[in-house]
Design a protein around this motif. Structure first.
Motif, mmCIF file in Angstrom:
data_model
loop_
_atom_site.group_PDB
_atom_site.id
_atom_site.type_symbol
_atom_site.label_atom_id
_atom_site.label_comp_id
_atom_site.label_asym_id
_atom_site.label_seq_id
_atom_site.Cartn_x
_atom_site.Cartn_y
_atom_site.Cartn_z
ATOM 1 N N VAL A 221 35.636 11.888 -56.618
ATOM 2 C CA VAL A 221 34.416 12.255 -56.313
ATOM 3 C C VAL A 221 33.744 10.885 -55.628
ATOM 4 O O VAL A 221 32.874 11.293 -54.666
ATOM 5 C CB VAL A 221 33.384 12.599 -57.535
ATOM 6 C CG1 VAL A 221 32.048 12.423 -57.562
ATOM 7 C CG2 VAL A 221 34.147 13.792 -58.319
ATOM 8 N N ARG A 222 33.850 9.977 -56.215
ATOM 9 C CA ARG A 222 33.283 8.600 -55.515
ATOM 10 C C ARG A 222 33.805 8.362 -53.923
ATOM 11 O O ARG A 222 33.005 7.793 -53.289
ATOM 12 C CB ARG A 222 33.617 7.451 -56.447
ATOM 13 C CG ARG A 222 32.592 7.510 -57.790
ATOM 14 C CD ARG A 222 33.043 6.602 -58.713
ATOM 15 N NE ARG A 222 32.104 6.486 -59.991
ATOM 16 C CZ ARG A 222 32.734 5.924 -61.270
ATOM 17 N NH1 ARG A 222 33.914 5.523 -61.115
ATOM 18 N NH2 ARG A 222 31.620 6.008 -61.960
ATOM 19 N N ALA A 223 35.033 8.717 -53.832
ATOM 20 C CA ALA A 223 35.574 8.538 -52.516
ATOM 21 C C ALA A 223 35.195 9.813 -51.571
ATOM 22 O O ALA A 223 35.778 9.806 -50.485
ATOM 23 C CB ALA A 223 37.166 8.655 -52.728
ATOM 24 N N GLY A 224 34.476 10.772 -52.078
ATOM 25 C CA GLY A 224 33.958 11.489 -51.211
ATOM 26 C C GLY A 224 34.753 13.137 -51.333
ATOM 27 O O GLY A 224 34.633 13.888 -50.336
ATOM 28 N N ARG A 225 35.722 13.090 -52.027
ATOM 29 C CA ARG A 225 36.455 14.467 -52.053
ATOM 30 C C ARG A 225 35.891 15.218 -53.142
ATOM 31 O O ARG A 225 36.170 15.444 -54.383
ATOM 32 C CB ARG A 225 37.908 14.209 -52.639
ATOM 33 C CG ARG A 225 38.797 13.121 -51.588
ATOM 34 C CD ARG A 225 40.442 12.889 -51.997
ATOM 35 N NE ARG A 225 40.734 14.484 -51.979
ATOM 36 C CZ ARG A 225 41.961 14.705 -52.531
ATOM 37 N NH1 ARG A 225 42.379 13.812 -53.758
ATOM 38 N NH2 ARG A 225 42.615 15.645 -52.477
ATOM 39 N N ILE A 226 34.868 15.988 -52.506
ATOM 40 C CA ILE A 226 34.242 16.827 -53.350
ATOM 41 C C ILE A 226 34.172 18.383 -52.929
ATOM 42 O O ILE A 226 34.586 19.188 -53.694
ATOM 43 C CB ILE A 226 32.376 16.465 -53.321
ATOM 44 C CG1 ILE A 226 32.484 15.034 -53.696
ATOM 45 C CG2 ILE A 226 31.692 17.488 -54.092
ATOM 46 C CD1 ILE A 226 31.080 14.274 -53.795
ATOM 47 N N GLY A 227 33.849 18.691 -51.677
ATOM 48 C CA GLY A 227 34.093 19.828 -51.420
ATOM 49 C C GLY A 227 33.069 20.625 -51.700
ATOM 50 O O GLY A 227 31.988 20.305 -52.534
ATOM 51 N N THR A 228 32.967 22.202 -51.484
ATOM 52 C CA THR A 228 32.120 22.923 -51.801
ATOM 53 C C THR A 228 32.466 23.935 -53.134
ATOM 54 O O THR A 228 33.767 24.125 -53.134
ATOM 55 C CB THR A 228 31.446 23.942 -50.674
ATOM 56 O OG1 THR A 228 32.743 24.534 -50.335
ATOM 57 C CG2 THR A 228 30.956 23.062 -49.543
ATOM 58 N N VAL A 229 31.729 24.136 -53.954
ATOM 59 C CA VAL A 229 32.173 24.933 -55.060
ATOM 60 C C VAL A 229 32.504 26.497 -54.369
ATOM 61 O O VAL A 229 31.693 27.243 -53.683
ATOM 62 C CB VAL A 229 31.073 25.324 -55.946
ATOM 63 C CG1 VAL A 229 31.284 26.132 -57.111
ATOM 64 C CG2 VAL A 229 30.344 24.052 -56.540
ATOM 65 N N PRO A 230 33.360 27.021 -54.959
ATOM 66 C CA PRO A 230 34.214 28.297 -54.472
ATOM 67 C C PRO A 230 32.849 29.472 -54.384
ATOM 68 O O PRO A 230 32.188 29.512 -55.607
ATOM 69 C CB PRO A 230 35.108 28.697 -55.218
ATOM 70 C CG PRO A 230 35.811 27.426 -55.673
ATOM 71 C CD PRO A 230 34.499 26.418 -55.856
ATOM 72 N N MET A 231 33.011 30.311 -53.636
ATOM 73 C CA MET A 231 31.835 31.450 -53.785
ATOM 74 C C MET A 231 31.694 32.077 -55.021
ATOM 75 O O MET A 231 30.644 32.435 -55.619
ATOM 76 C CB MET A 231 31.873 32.303 -52.669
ATOM 77 C CG MET A 231 31.254 31.957 -51.258
ATOM 78 S SD MET A 231 29.382 31.671 -51.375
ATOM 79 C CE MET A 231 29.117 31.297 -49.533
ATOM 80 N N HIS A 232 32.926 32.696 -55.495
ATOM 81 C CA HIS A 232 32.891 33.374 -56.704
ATOM 82 C C HIS A 232 32.337 32.713 -57.838
ATOM 83 O O HIS A 232 32.291 33.278 -58.910
ATOM 84 C CB HIS A 232 34.341 34.021 -56.851
ATOM 85 C CG HIS A 232 35.520 32.968 -57.045
ATOM 86 N ND1 HIS A 232 35.893 32.514 -55.767
ATOM 87 C CD2 HIS A 232 36.049 32.611 -58.296
ATOM 88 C CE1 HIS A 232 36.968 31.381 -56.186
ATOM 89 N NE2 HIS A 232 37.064 31.636 -57.525
ATOM 90 N N LEU A 233 32.407 31.444 -57.943
ATOM 91 C CA LEU A 233 32.166 30.534 -58.980
ATOM 92 C C LEU A 233 30.484 30.319 -59.113
ATOM 93 O O LEU A 233 29.834 29.568 -59.944
ATOM 94 C CB LEU A 233 32.957 29.436 -59.230
ATOM 95 C CG LEU A 233 34.173 29.305 -59.374
ATOM 96 C CD1 LEU A 233 34.976 27.887 -59.551
ATOM 97 C CD2 LEU A 233 34.687 30.158 -60.631
ATOM 98 N N ARG A 234 29.887 30.373 -58.119
ATOM 99 C CA ARG A 234 28.487 30.092 -57.880
ATOM 100 C C ARG A 234 27.628 31.006 -58.557
ATOM 101 O O ARG A 234 27.984 32.104 -58.953
ATOM 102 C CB ARG A 234 28.147 30.098 -56.299
ATOM 103 C CG ARG A 234 29.003 29.284 -55.422
ATOM 104 C CD ARG A 234 28.603 28.895 -54.211
ATOM 105 N NE ARG A 234 29.163 28.303 -53.244
ATOM 106 C CZ ARG A 234 28.851 27.905 -52.154
ATOM 107 N NH1 ARG A 234 27.790 28.226 -51.553
ATOM 108 N NH2 ARG A 234 29.566 27.096 -51.448
#
Length: 468
Positions: free
Chosen positions: A379-392
């Protein structure tokens, strides 16, 4: 004749030991050769040796102008300060950080400046327990150190990195004194028995009594001589046969035990001993050595450490060191912390001991600890990405038209309550943060997790449901 008597005309301010002074004061070394231990600091040509031994003006200018002596009690810090003044004939001024204020410090420095200006000689300023000085008090010393108005010798039993201001520490030579070895203390004890400044051969220690005294002293010369003085007093007030005093009075093991009940625990809740003991306590629990863990627990309890602090460390160890290998360890630790707050000392020691035994003897796994740290690193290194649509979240107005929650699979509707769908963001798919061990309860967790991960990666699905 005592060295301090011979230099009193030139080294003003040095205390002169009298017959009524404590034994530790009377037996303070008069020369470098009488100093026990600290050979690593007193080799010929060393900075401390140049301060202690008188030399020419050039040698003195090359010597440090500020020294911080760091070491346990009874290792010779005060003795070295006295020797620096006594052997060089410099005026000696001693301040205790317990009682002195900024005004006292400035008064001493101003007097030292005046003496230098009027050829009144140099001043050795000895500050005992410098770690008790406030930042303002320590800052008041800086000009005197930078301008060589005084030779500052500061003594502390605590790690200067924690207790001495960086500007003062950077301008000082830090010298670390080591605890005295058993033979060093034995030499001092025997010297006190034989030397005229001590008991002049009027008493004698049995072998068992000497061993016990040395064990109680724990490398502290002052403590050893204090115990010897107390035991001698007890022996001399008891019955003995030789009324003429020509035969030494024998101090046996029983006399030493009667003179002192127990050695004081060397532990300062605000200093580096605090950090050393708690570190050893945690590492002993981690290493599954229950006897060592109980020993360090006892040292903290005997020294008056806050039992709530100890309980918090046990709770952390239960989660960090034991984890899922025995989840009940955390339950025990939390219950102990609550009980300690409810009960208090001295009974809290029993509760703490029970929690320590459970955590120490439990199977160990730091898989949860490593898992969260690995996830945080991503997370601190920026490896975050977006939450998958079906989990939002699809509960708020306008969410569903955006595709939120679409094709989400409700786990309880799936076999084994495991829904095969993507949970991690796209760029982290396949990442493994938690790797369970094969120890204790975590072996069962590992077996179940293998089956869960197999289902999740298989992509098998049933009819999608709406988000709940």
């Amino acid at each position: 004749m005592d060295l301090f008597d011979t230099v009193s005309s030139t080294a003003q301010g040095l205390p002169v030991a009298s017959a009524g002074s404590p034994l530790a004061v009377r037996m303070r070394p008069r020369t470098v050769e009488e100093v026990a231990g600290q050979a690593h600091l007193l080799v010929p040509g060393s900075p401390l040796r140049r301060l202690v031994e008188p030399g020419d003006a050039n040698a003195r200018r090359a010597a440090p102008t500020s020294v911080v002596l760091w070491g346990p009690p009874g290792t010779g810090k005060t003795t070295l300060a006295y020797l620096i003044a006594a052997t060089s004939g410099r005026r000696f001024v001693e301040l205790s950080a317990v009682t002195a204020g900024v005004k006292d410090v400035r008064a001493v420095i101003e007097d030292a400046r005046r003496r230098l200006a009027t050829d009144g000689g140099e001043t050795v300023l000895f500050i005992d327990e410098v770690h008790r000085f406030t930042k303002a008090q320590q800052d008041a010393l800086l000009p005197s150190v930078e301008n060589r108005w005084v030779t500052l010798v500061a003594a502390t039993t605590e790690n200067p990195s924690f207790s001495v201001n960086s500007p003062l520490l950077s301008r000082s030579l830090l010298l670390t004194l080591q605890p005295l070895g058993v033979e060093d203390v034995r030499l001092l004890v025997r010297r006190a028995i034989e030397d005229e400044r001590g008991f002049g051969g009027t008493v004698a220690l049995t072998e068992d009594a000497e061993k016990h005294l040395l064990r109680l002293a724990g490398g502290d010369a002052r403590k050893a001589l204090t115990i010897l003085e107390a035991a001698t007093g007890a022996a001399l007030t008891g019955p003995f046969d030789d009324a003429s005093g020509t035969t030494p009075v024998v101090i046996d093991l029983e006399t030493v035990e009667r003179a002192i009940d127990v050695a004081a625990v060397r532990y300062d809740r605000d200093g580096d001993q605090h950090y050393d003991v708690i570190s050893a306590f945690i590492k002993s629990m981690r290493g599954s050595d229950v006897d060592a863990a109980l020993h360090y627990l006892a040292r903290m309890v005997a020294a008056g450490e806050d039992p709530r602090f100890i309980a918090r460390r046990i709770v952390i160890a239960a989660a960090e060191e034991v984890g899922m290998a025995d989840p009940s360890a955390l339950q025990t630790a939390v219950a102990a912390a609550q009980a300690v707050a409810l009960i208090g000392m001295p009974e809290a020691r029993i509760i703490l001991a029970e929690a320590v035994v459970h955590v120490t003897t439990a199977p160990k796994s730091n898989a949860s600890y490593r898992g969260i740290d690995a996830a945080l690193a991503d997370v601190r290194a920026g490896r975050i990405g977006t939450v998958p649509m079906h989990l939002r979240d699809a509960h708020y107005a306008g969410a569903r038209p955006l595709g939120h929650g679409q094709d989400y699979r409700y786990a309880h509707d799936e076999p084994h309550a495991v829904a095969a769908q993507q949970y991690l963001p796209d760029e982290l798919v396949g990442t493994r943060y938690y790797t369970p061990s094969d120890r204790g309860h975590e072996r069962l967790v590992a077996e179940r997790l293998d089956r869960i991960r197999a289902i999740l990666s298989s992509g098998d699905s049933h009819t999608p449901t709406t988000e709940r």
